[in-house]
Design an enzyme around this catalytic site. Structure first.
Site, PDB file in Angstrom:
ATOM      1  N   HIS A   9       0.829  -1.205   0.000  1.00 20.42           N
ATOM      2  CA  HIS A   9       0.000   0.000   0.000  1.00 20.42           C
ATOM      3  C   HIS A   9       0.865   1.258   0.000  1.00 20.42           C
ATOM      4  CE1 HIS A   9      -2.706   2.880   2.393  1.00 20.42           C
ATOM      5  NE2 HIS A   9      -3.305   2.714   1.225  1.00 20.42           N
ATOM      6  N   ARG A  10       0.839   1.985  -1.103  1.00 20.83           N
ATOM      7  CA  ARG A  10       1.705   3.158  -1.302  1.00 20.83           C
ATOM      8  C   ARG A  10       3.179   2.752  -1.167  1.00 20.83           C
ATOM      9  NH1 ARG A  10      -1.698   7.325   2.661  1.00 20.83           N
ATOM     10  NH2 ARG A  10      -3.757   6.559   2.059  1.00 20.83           N
ATOM     11  N   GLU A  36       0.471  -0.824  -4.760  1.00 20.69           N
ATOM     12  CA  GLU A  36      -0.693   0.066  -4.847  1.00 20.69           C
ATOM     13  C   GLU A  36      -0.195   1.486  -4.665  1.00 20.69           C
ATOM     14  OE1 GLU A  36      -3.936   2.651  -3.423  1.00 20.69           O
ATOM     15  OE2 GLU A  36      -2.059   2.164  -2.408  1.00 20.69           O
ATOM     16  N   ASP A  38      -1.060   5.994  -5.921  1.00 20.30           N
ATOM     17  CA  ASP A  38      -2.083   6.985  -6.259  1.00 20.30           C
ATOM     18  C   ASP A  38      -1.562   7.931  -7.336  1.00 20.30           C
ATOM     19  OD1 ASP A  38      -3.895   6.471  -3.727  1.00 20.30           O
ATOM     20  OD2 ASP A  38      -1.847   6.704  -2.984  1.00 20.30           O
ATOM     21  N   HIS A  51      -0.732  10.618  -2.623  1.00 21.49           N
ATOM     22  CA  HIS A  51      -2.092  10.322  -2.156  1.00 21.49           C
ATOM     23  C   HIS A  51      -2.942  11.576  -1.949  1.00 21.49           C
ATOM     24  CE1 HIS A  51      -5.210   9.571   0.911  1.00 21.49           C
ATOM     25  NE2 HIS A  51      -5.377   8.439   0.249  1.00 21.49           N
ATOM     26  N   GLU A 111      -4.403   3.901  -8.340  1.00 19.93           N
ATOM     27  CA  GLU A 111      -5.658   4.545  -7.929  1.00 19.93           C
ATOM     28  C   GLU A 111      -5.710   5.940  -8.532  1.00 19.93           C
ATOM     29  OE1 GLU A 111      -8.122   6.358  -4.136  1.00 19.93           O
ATOM     30  OE2 GLU A 111      -6.575   4.851  -3.722  1.00 19.93           O
ATOM     31  N   LYS A 113      -6.841   9.433  -8.422  1.00 20.72           N
ATOM     32  CA  LYS A 113      -7.321  10.306  -7.347  1.00 20.72           C
ATOM     33  C   LYS A 113      -8.125  11.462  -7.951  1.00 20.72           C
ATOM     34  CE  LYS A 113      -6.380  10.165  -3.559  1.00 20.72           C
ATOM     35  NZ  LYS A 113      -7.046   9.538  -2.387  1.00 20.72           N
ATOM     36  N   ASP A 231       0.204  -2.237   4.368  1.00 23.35           N
ATOM     37  CA  ASP A 231       1.403  -1.423   4.599  1.00 23.35           C
ATOM     38  C   ASP A 231       2.610  -2.300   4.927  1.00 23.35           C
ATOM     39  OD1 ASP A 231      -0.192   0.873   4.396  1.00 23.35           O
ATOM     40  OD2 ASP A 231      -0.534   0.977   6.562  1.00 23.35           O
TER      41      ASP A 231
END
Length: 246
Positions: A9-10, A36, A38, A51, A111, A113, A231
């Site tokens: 995640h990120r 993953e 953004d 993000h 993702e 945004k 994470d």
């Protein structure tokens, strides 16, 4: 049986400043099979990985991403907020991550945004860049803006899309089919084992987010989800290996 995708995640955001090349590289080292991140767009049209719509939290600059040219944005320190040891980390361009992923087998979840800031045309721009790197088969485009996901499918029907949502949607697999989405990116509490099985029967994958607790990670793995966004890719990797051995 296809192995569950371990989406960092990120990047490995528990260990490195989120959405930086340091976080993405560390994720790979910790066993991630997916990233993953953004996508937003600068004032002068560059696609960047961050993000928040505001630069404040991760760089200290109070402006919005959309209002800053890339030349200025690329000079900002996006690492010191996390730790002095990451001073000088920058907000990366989308192409930097695609370049990193090119010679791996990583699945990349981008993702879009575009809920708060509309970023008109970002769908076509992201798809074009992904196609340029010939990574179409390993990309999932997700968004809380489901109109955007429909547009992605109109532009490139072969692109995979994932519906981001927080609550317990009724028969979300039926909704996914109605907008031709491939996956349900549900908040971790909006996932039950019978829903995972029902969705799978309709060809729809579950990729819940953001799951960090080891008990929750193992429970979702045993539900049979297709991917987990975490994470801590090292925790998920260790649990997956343990289950495999048992």
């Amino acid at each position: 049986m296809q192995q569950t995708i371990n989406f960092a995640h990120r990047g490995a955001s528990a260990y490195c400043p989120e959405n930086t090349m340091a976080a993405f590289r560390r994720a790979i080292e910790l066993g991630a099979t997916g990233i993953e991140t953004d996508v937003q767009r600068t004032k002068d049209g560059r696609l960047v990985l961050i993000h928040d719509e505001s630069l404040k939290r991760t760089t200290g600059d109070a402006r919005l991403v959309k209002d800053v040219d890339y030349s200025e944005l690329s000079a900002l320190d996006a690492g010191s907020w996390f730790s002095d040891s990451f001073a000088g980390e920058r907000i990366p361009l989308l192409e930097e991550l695609l370049e990193l992923a090119k010679d791996t087998e990583l699945v990349i979840n981008l993702e879009l945004k575009n809920g708060v800031v509309p970023y008109e045309g970002i769908e076509a721009e992201v798809i074009s860049m992904v196609q340029e790197y010939e990574l179409g088969e390993r990309i999932i485009l997700s968004s809380f803006n489901h109109y955007s996901l429909v547009l992605c499918k109109e532009i490139a029907p072969e692109v995979k899309t994932g519906i981001l949502y927080m609550e317990g949607l009724y028969q979300p697999w039926e909704y996914a089919k109605s907008i031709k989405a491939n996956a349900l990116h549900a908040y971790k509490y909006a996932v039950l084992p019978q829903w995972v099985q029902e969705a799978a029967g309709h060809g729809i994958a579950y990729h819940p987010f953001t799951v960090n607790d080891e008990i929750e990670l193992e429970r979702l793995l045993r539900f049979g989800v297709s991917g987990i966004i975490t994470d801590y890719p090292d925790r998920l990797d260790a649990i997956m290996r343990r289950i495999e051995r048992s």
